[in-house]
Design a protein around this motif. Structure first.
Motif, PDB file in Angstrom:
ATOM      1  N   GLY A   1       0.881  -1.189   0.021  1.00 31.71           N
ATOM      2  CA  GLY A   1      -0.061  -0.007   0.059  1.00 31.71           C
ATOM      3  C   GLY A   1       0.814   1.211  -0.129  1.00 31.71           C
ATOM      4  O   GLY A   1       0.299   2.369  -0.399  1.00 31.71           O
ATOM      5  N   LYS A   2       2.032   1.164   0.480  1.00 33.93           N
ATOM      6  CA  LYS A   2       2.921   2.369   0.368  1.00 33.93           C
ATOM      7  C   LYS A   2       3.926   2.327  -0.395  1.00 33.93           C
ATOM      8  O   LYS A   2       4.726   1.293  -0.284  1.00 33.93           O
ATOM      9  CB  LYS A   2       3.207   2.564   2.016  1.00 33.93           C
ATOM     10  N   ALA A   3       4.695   3.481  -0.460  1.00 32.73           N
ATOM     11  CA  ALA A   3       5.874   3.547  -1.297  1.00 32.73           C
ATOM     12  C   ALA A   3       7.116   3.037  -0.369  1.00 32.73           C
ATOM     13  O   ALA A   3       7.984   2.469  -0.945  1.00 32.73           O
ATOM     14  CB  ALA A   3       6.350   5.022  -1.656  1.00 32.73           C
TER      15      ALA A   3
ATOM     16  N   VAL B   1      -9.906  -2.651  -2.375  1.00 33.06           N
ATOM     17  CA  VAL B   1      -9.088  -2.189  -1.528  1.00 33.06           C
ATOM     18  C   VAL B   1      -8.306  -3.251  -1.106  1.00 33.06           C
ATOM     19  O   VAL B   1      -8.274  -4.415  -1.806  1.00 33.06           O
ATOM     20  CB  VAL B   1      -9.727  -1.891   0.083  1.00 33.06           C
ATOM     21  N   THR B   2      -6.993  -3.030  -0.379  1.00 28.67           N
ATOM     22  CA  THR B   2      -6.001  -3.946  -0.096  1.00 28.67           C
ATOM     23  C   THR B   2      -5.625  -4.016   1.219  1.00 28.67           C
ATOM     24  O   THR B   2      -5.934  -2.941   1.946  1.00 28.67           O
ATOM     25  CB  THR B   2      -4.892  -4.036  -1.084  1.00 28.67           C
TER      26      THR B   2
ATOM     27  N   THR C   1       5.852   6.960  -5.177  1.00 31.08           N
ATOM     28  CA  THR C   1       4.786   6.328  -5.079  1.00 31.08           C
ATOM     29  C   THR C   1       4.942   4.872  -5.060  1.00 31.08           C
ATOM     30  O   THR C   1       6.179   4.478  -5.378  1.00 31.08           O
ATOM     31  CB  THR C   1       3.551   6.404  -6.191  1.00 31.08           C
ATOM     32  N   VAL C   2       4.098   4.141  -4.743  1.00 31.12           N
ATOM     33  CA  VAL C   2       4.331   2.491  -4.676  1.00 31.12           C
ATOM     34  C   VAL C   2       4.333   1.913  -6.060  1.00 31.12           C
ATOM     35  O   VAL C   2       4.967   1.094  -6.136  1.00 31.12           O
ATOM     36  CB  VAL C   2       3.021   1.804  -3.827  1.00 31.12           C
ATOM     37  N   LEU C   3       3.981   2.663  -7.083  1.00 26.91           N
ATOM     38  CA  LEU C   3       3.944   2.171  -8.357  1.00 26.91           C
ATOM     39  C   LEU C   3       5.235   2.486  -8.907  1.00 26.91           C
ATOM     40  O   LEU C   3       5.714   1.832  -9.931  1.00 26.91           O
ATOM     41  CB  LEU C   3       2.772   2.907  -9.269  1.00 26.91           C
TER      42      LEU C   3
ATOM     43  N   GLY D   1       8.512  -1.281   5.987  1.00 26.21           N
ATOM     44  CA  GLY D   1       7.937   0.151   5.536  1.00 26.21           C
ATOM     45  C   GLY D   1       7.043   0.827   6.424  1.00 26.21           C
ATOM     46  O   GLY D   1       6.915   2.088   6.052  1.00 26.21           O
ATOM     47  N   CYS D   2       6.701   0.423   7.405  1.00 24.15           N
ATOM     48  CA  CYS D   2       5.698   1.131   8.367  1.00 24.15           C
ATOM     49  C   CYS D   2       5.915   0.586   9.707  1.00 24.15           C
ATOM     50  O   CYS D   2       6.276  -0.670  10.231  1.00 24.15           O
ATOM     51  CB  CYS D   2       4.236   1.034   7.949  1.00 24.15           C
TER      52      CYS D   2
END
Lengths: 127, 134
Positions: free
Chosen positions: A12-14, B40-41, A101-103, A64-65
Motif C-alpha cells: 500500500g505504501k511507497a 481495497v487491499t 509512489t508505490v507504483l 516500511g511502516c
C-alpha cells in the motif's frame, strides 16, 4: 551460509516498495553470493524450510511502516534479526531521498534503497 | 440502488518468487487503474502482525487472494487469520511453475502482457463478486 534479507511485502505504501527494491539490490547484484531473500508470507504458513532458514541465518528485516510485519514474522518463526531497519527512519537521516509512489519509487526511492543497502553492507553481523 | 461492497484484494507478493512479483504487479494494476473505487487491499503479513482490526478484513469484505505459486500463502494465511476468501487465484495456472526463476525482476519486466491478462481476470472477478453480493 548466506545472509537473509526480508522486506515487508508492503503493497500500500511507497516505503514497502523501497524495502523490496533494497532487498533486490542485494540479492540480484554483485552481492548475490552473500545475500538471499525468502517469501515473507511463507512464515505465516509455518513453512518448515523457511522457519529453519530464519532461525539458522543472520537475518535482516526491512520494514516500511511501524507495523513491522517483517520483523514480527521473523520472531514469530523463532528467528532474531541481527538488524531491523525501518525505511521511514532511514529517510529521516537522508530527507532528500524521498520515494514517490508505490507504483514508481522514483529517483529518491532508489537513493533511499541504496542507503538501506549500505546500512546492511556496513553492519557487523557475526552471529 | 443496492449496496455493493468493495472487494478486498490480497496478493501474496512473495519476494523470492517471480509469481509473487507478478501477483503484486497485477493487484496494483487493478487497485490503481482498473477498479480503483471498487477495491481495497491489505498487506498479507498484517493478518499475523496486526491486531483484530486487520483480522476483521476478510470478514468485512469479499476477498480475492492472488497467489504466485501453489503454496497458496495468501489463501491459507487469509483463511487462517481472517476468513475464507471468496475467490482464490493461483498464478501457476497462468505461468506454470513460477518460482524457479533466479532473477525476479527479469521476469517481471518482460511479463507486462501477462500482468495485464491477470489483472483483467481479477477485475472480472471483482465485478462478479459485487454483482453476487447480498
Amino acid at each position: 551460509m548466506k545472509k537473509v534479507v526480508i522486506p515487508c511485502s508492503g503493497i500500500g505504501k511507497a516505503f514497502g516498495a523501497v524495502a523490496r527494491e533494497a532487498t533486490y539490490l542485494l540479492t540480484d547484484s554483485d552481492h548475490s553470493n552473500e545475500y538471499v531473500t525468502i517469501c515473507l508470507p511463507l512464515l505465516m504458513t509455518d513453512d518448515v524450510e523457511s522457519k529453519q532458514r530464519v532461525t539458522e541465518s543472520n537475518v535482516y528485516t526491512v520494514d516500511g511502516c511501524p507495523k513491522r510485519c517483517a520483523s514480527i514474522l521473523v520472531r514469530h518463526a523463532g528467528g532474531k534479526p541481527v538488524m531491523e531497519i525501518m525505511t521511514p527512519k532511514v529517510l529521516a537521516a537522508n530527507k532528500e531521498h524521498k520515494p514517490e509512489t508505490v507504483l514508481n519509487i522514483g529517483d529518491g526511492g532508489q537513493l533511499l534503497a541504496t542507503d538501506i543497502v549500505n546500512l546492511i553492507l556496513n553492519h557487523g553481523d557475526d552471529k | 440502488m443496492a449496496f455493493k461492497p468493495k472487494v478486498g484484494l490480497i496478493s501474496c507478493s512473495g519476494e523470492a518468487c517471480s509469481g509473487g512479483n507478478i501477483s503484486r504487479a497485477a493487484t496494483l494494476e487493478v487497485l490503481h487503474y482498473l477498479r480503483p473505487t471498487e477495491t481495497v487491499t491489505i498487506c498479507l503479513p498484517l493478518f499475523l502482525a496486526g491486531d483484530e482490526g486487520e483480522r476483521e478484513f476478510a470478514r468485512s469484505f469479499p476477498t480475492i487472494t492472488i497467489d504466485g505459486c501453489s503454496k497458496l500463502c495468501a489463501a491459507r494465511g487469509t483463511e487462517r487469520y481472517s476468513s475464507t476468501p471468496a475467490m482464490k487465484m493461483n498464478l501457476e495456472e497462468y505461468l506454470g511453475e513460477s518460482c524457479t526463476s533466479t532473477d525476479e525482476r527479469w521476469r517481471l519486466e518482460r511479463s507486462s502482457e501477462l500482468v495485464d491478462r491477470i489483472a483483467q481476470d481479477i477485475a472480472s472477478h471483482v465485478n462478479r463478486l459485487r454483482e453476487e453480493w447480498g
